[in-house]
Design a protein around this motif. Structure first.
Motif, PDB file in Angstrom:
ATOM      1  N   GLN A 191       0.851  -1.189   0.000  1.00 32.75           N
ATOM      2  CA  GLN A 191       0.000   0.000   0.000  1.00 32.75           C
ATOM      3  C   GLN A 191       0.892   1.246   0.000  1.00 32.75           C
ATOM      4  O   GLN A 191       2.100   1.168   0.257  1.00 32.75           O
ATOM      5  CB  GLN A 191      -0.899  -0.015   1.227  1.00 32.75           C
ATOM      6  CG  GLN A 191      -1.749  -1.268   1.357  1.00 32.75           C
ATOM      7  CD  GLN A 191      -2.680  -1.477   0.180  1.00 32.75           C
ATOM      8  OE1 GLN A 191      -3.409  -0.563  -0.217  1.00 32.75           O
ATOM      9  NE2 GLN A 191      -2.657  -2.682  -0.389  1.00 32.75           N
ATOM     10  N   GLY A 241       2.832   4.310   1.257  1.00 27.88           N
ATOM     11  CA  GLY A 241       3.432   4.567   2.556  1.00 27.88           C
ATOM     12  C   GLY A 241       4.029   3.341   3.210  1.00 27.88           C
ATOM     13  O   GLY A 241       4.285   3.357   4.419  1.00 27.88           O
ATOM     14  N   GLN A 242       4.265   2.277   2.419  1.00 29.20           N
ATOM     15  CA  GLN A 242       4.883   1.074   2.966  1.00 29.20           C
ATOM     16  C   GLN A 242       6.283   0.862   2.389  1.00 29.20           C
ATOM     17  O   GLN A 242       6.572   1.259   1.258  1.00 29.20           O
ATOM     18  CB  GLN A 242       4.030  -0.165   2.687  1.00 29.20           C
ATOM     19  CG  GLN A 242       2.815  -0.267   3.584  1.00 29.20           C
ATOM     20  CD  GLN A 242       2.116  -1.610   3.447  1.00 29.20           C
ATOM     21  OE1 GLN A 242       2.071  -2.203   2.386  1.00 29.20           O
ATOM     22  NE2 GLN A 242       1.542  -2.083   4.547  1.00 29.20           N
ATOM     23  N   THR A 243       7.115   0.230   3.186  1.00 27.08           N
ATOM     24  CA  THR A 243       8.495  -0.094   2.804  1.00 27.08           C
ATOM     25  C   THR A 243       8.707  -1.588   3.008  1.00 27.08           C
ATOM     26  O   THR A 243       8.169  -2.176   3.946  1.00 27.08           O
ATOM     27  CB  THR A 243       9.488   0.698   3.683  1.00 27.08           C
ATOM     28  OG1 THR A 243       9.416   2.085   3.319  1.00 27.08           O
ATOM     29  CG2 THR A 243      10.922   0.204   3.503  1.00 27.08           C
ATOM     30  N   ASP A 286      11.258   1.317  -1.303  1.00 21.88           N
ATOM     31  CA  ASP A 286      10.137   2.229  -1.085  1.00 21.88           C
ATOM     32  C   ASP A 286       9.366   2.351  -2.397  1.00 21.88           C
ATOM     33  O   ASP A 286       9.973   2.365  -3.480  1.00 21.88           O
ATOM     34  CB  ASP A 286      10.624   3.604  -0.641  1.00 21.88           C
ATOM     35  CG  ASP A 286      11.314   3.567   0.720  1.00 21.88           C
ATOM     36  OD1 ASP A 286      10.875   2.777   1.575  1.00 21.88           O
ATOM     37  OD2 ASP A 286      12.292   4.309   0.919  1.00 21.88           O
ATOM     38  N   THR A 321       7.024  -2.784   6.538  1.00 21.98           N
ATOM     39  CA  THR A 321       6.748  -1.814   7.603  1.00 21.98           C
ATOM     40  C   THR A 321       6.272  -0.517   6.964  1.00 21.98           C
ATOM     41  O   THR A 321       6.302  -0.356   5.738  1.00 21.98           O
ATOM     42  CB  THR A 321       8.008  -1.573   8.456  1.00 21.98           C
ATOM     43  OG1 THR A 321       7.677  -0.776   9.583  1.00 21.98           O
ATOM     44  CG2 THR A 321       9.090  -0.859   7.654  1.00 21.98           C
ATOM     45  N   SER A 322       5.826   0.422   7.782  1.00 16.53           N
ATOM     46  CA  SER A 322       5.454   1.737   7.252  1.00 16.53           C
ATOM     47  C   SER A 322       6.730   2.533   6.974  1.00 16.53           C
ATOM     48  O   SER A 322       7.722   2.425   7.700  1.00 16.53           O
ATOM     49  CB  SER A 322       4.572   2.491   8.249  1.00 16.53           C
ATOM     50  OG  SER A 322       5.291   2.780   9.426  1.00 16.53           O
ATOM     51  N   THR A 323       6.685   3.323   5.919  1.00 14.60           N
ATOM     52  CA  THR A 323       7.862   4.112   5.539  1.00 14.60           C
ATOM     53  C   THR A 323       8.269   5.063   6.664  1.00 14.60           C
ATOM     54  O   THR A 323       9.456   5.323   6.871  1.00 14.60           O
ATOM     55  CB  THR A 323       7.573   4.895   4.242  1.00 14.60           C
ATOM     56  OG1 THR A 323       7.203   3.959   3.210  1.00 14.60           O
ATOM     57  CG2 THR A 323       8.785   5.684   3.790  1.00 14.60           C
ATOM     58  N   SER A 324       7.297   5.561   7.421  1.00 13.05           N
ATOM     59  CA  SER A 324       7.604   6.493   8.515  1.00 13.05           C
ATOM     60  C   SER A 324       8.424   5.824   9.625  1.00 13.05           C
ATOM     61  O   SER A 324       9.148   6.494  10.365  1.00 13.05           O
ATOM     62  CB  SER A 324       6.312   7.069   9.096  1.00 13.05           C
ATOM     63  OG  SER A 324       5.499   6.031   9.635  1.00 13.05           O
ATOM     64  N   LYS A 325       8.309   4.499   9.756  1.00 10.69           N
ATOM     65  CA  LYS A 325       9.036   3.779  10.795  1.00 10.69           C
ATOM     66  C   LYS A 325      10.292   3.079  10.271  1.00 10.69           C
ATOM     67  O   LYS A 325      11.039   2.476  11.046  1.00 10.69           O
ATOM     68  CB  LYS A 325       8.121   2.730  11.444  1.00 10.69           C
ATOM     69  CG  LYS A 325       6.914   3.298  12.159  1.00 10.69           C
ATOM     70  CD  LYS A 325       6.059   2.180  12.739  1.00 10.69           C
ATOM     71  CE  LYS A 325       4.834   2.731  13.463  1.00 10.69           C
ATOM     72  NZ  LYS A 325       3.979   1.637  13.998  1.00 10.69           N
TER      73      LYS A 325
END
Length: 367
Positions: free
Chosen positions: A239, A241-243, A253, A277-281
């Motif tokens: 989705q 925003g996911q890495t 990314d 994981t989420s890109t922000s984390k």
């Protein structure tokens, strides 16, 4: 002082460079008045084991002169790491020379990919190279070695070359089936292992590493974990925003403008762990789980994150294309288009290519 076996300058600092002798061994043998052999030559002479060498401009010149002395060159490639085994410098050395291409580890590909399709894909990738034929093999399954031996029996002398971990020496041993002799080749610092089958002299050379593959940066134990495991394959539908991490040495990314998210499969050794994981984390997770959850490397201290030079590259990918990370694995697109930003070690080959594996097929060859 130089090694009596290969002529390399004796040194005590770096085991991966030519001429290495542990200082205590050097001092003992010198006090006893014995010949000084580098560690590589000692192991070849007494154990029939070829140590790998780094491909440098100096080594390239010596190898270029060496291979011209043989009727035909057998260049061994690894289908599970084609971009890593098809090293640019080695490819340039062998470009216009008389050679046979051997593509090993075909048992690792999905069963539905036919022999004809693999051979056609390889021949397309080898455009610009001069070669007599392509032979597909599996040293692990003893597939294709008989036909290769029949082809080699037409020559008086042949030489095997290839990168480390492609199965070159395993094929050599399958073909010869005899005890080997270590032969210093005149005028070079490259020793050979020789075996004779009927009227054909077959020579094996040390495997080459280039630091253009992720596996080249790992310790020998970790290299073994990756190279001797079967391929795993996992399907992803990321989705926004996911890495996705492929171990600790490759981060992906994604960005896309379509309503439907991309779908792709990642192929890598069973020892390599995938993690979403989420890109922000992602930055924080990378630091905390490097060498732990995210492997390889298999220990954080094996290859410090701070010791590496990192790079980022972005690729536009569509259905029917693949993105290969040399020495690690590849991503095969089932639904595109999308953009993938790759973060990995500087100098590691990352290449977009035409798909080898049809993404809609199942089953792994050889189980």
């Amino acid at each position: 002082m130089k090694c009596r076996g290969c002529g390399a300058q004796i040194q005590h600092e770096n085991q991966r460079k030519p001429g290495y002798v542990p200082l205590e061994v050097f001092q003992k043998r010198r006090a006893e008045g014995k010949d000084i052999l580098c560690q590589r030559c000692f192991r070849m002479r007494h154990y029939g084991k070829l140590e790998s060498v780094k491909i440098t401009n100096d080594f390239a010149k010596r190898l270029s002169k060496l291979v011209r002395k043989f009727e035909v060159i057998v260049w061994v490639l690894d289908i599970s790491d084609f971009e890593g085994s098809y090293d640019p410098l080695l490819a340039e050395i062998l470009k216009d020379l008389n050679k046979i291409i051997v593509v090993n580890k075909i048992d690792l590909l999905p069963k539905a990919v036919t022999i004809r399709e693999i051979k056609s894909w390889v021949e397309e990738r080898l455009k610009g190279q001069r070669f007599r034929d392509v032979y597909l093999t599996s040293a692990a399954k003893n597939y294709g070695t008989r036909s290769l031996l029949r082809a080699l029996s037409l020559y008086e002398n042949v030489i095997f070359v290839g990168m480390t971990n492609v199965g070159k020496s395993s094929i050599f041993q399958k073909l010869t089936g005899v005890d080997v002799n270590v032969t210093p080749f005149p005028g070079t610092t490259l020793d050979l292992i020789k075996a004779t089958v009927k009227n054909t002299d077959i020579f094996d050379t040390p495997g080459i590493f280039s630091n253009r593959r992720i596996i080249d940066f790992l310790e020998p134990g970790s290299q073994k974990k990756i190279s001797q495991k079967s391929l795993s394959r996992m399907t992803f539908k990321p989705q926004k925003g996911q890495t996705i991490f492929i171990g600790g040495l490759c981060r992906l990314d994604f960005s896309f403008d379509t309503e439907l998210p991309p779908i792709f499969q990642i192929f890598a050794s069973e020892s390599v762990k995938f993690h979403v994981t989420s890109t922000s984390k992602a930055d924080n997770l990378h630091v905390k789980q490097y060498g732990r959850l995210l492997v390889p490397p298999f220990k954080p201290k094996e290859l410090s994150m701070d010791s590496l030079n990192w790079k980022e590259e972005e690729f536009e990918l569509n259905t029917g294309e693949e993105l290969a990370i040399a020495g690690l694995g590849w991503l095969s697109v089932r639904r595109g288009p999308f953009k993938a930003k790759v973060k990995t070690i500087n100098d590691v080959i990352v290449k977009k290519r035409k798909a080898l594996v049809n993404p809609y097929r199942g089953g792994m060859r050889g189980g």
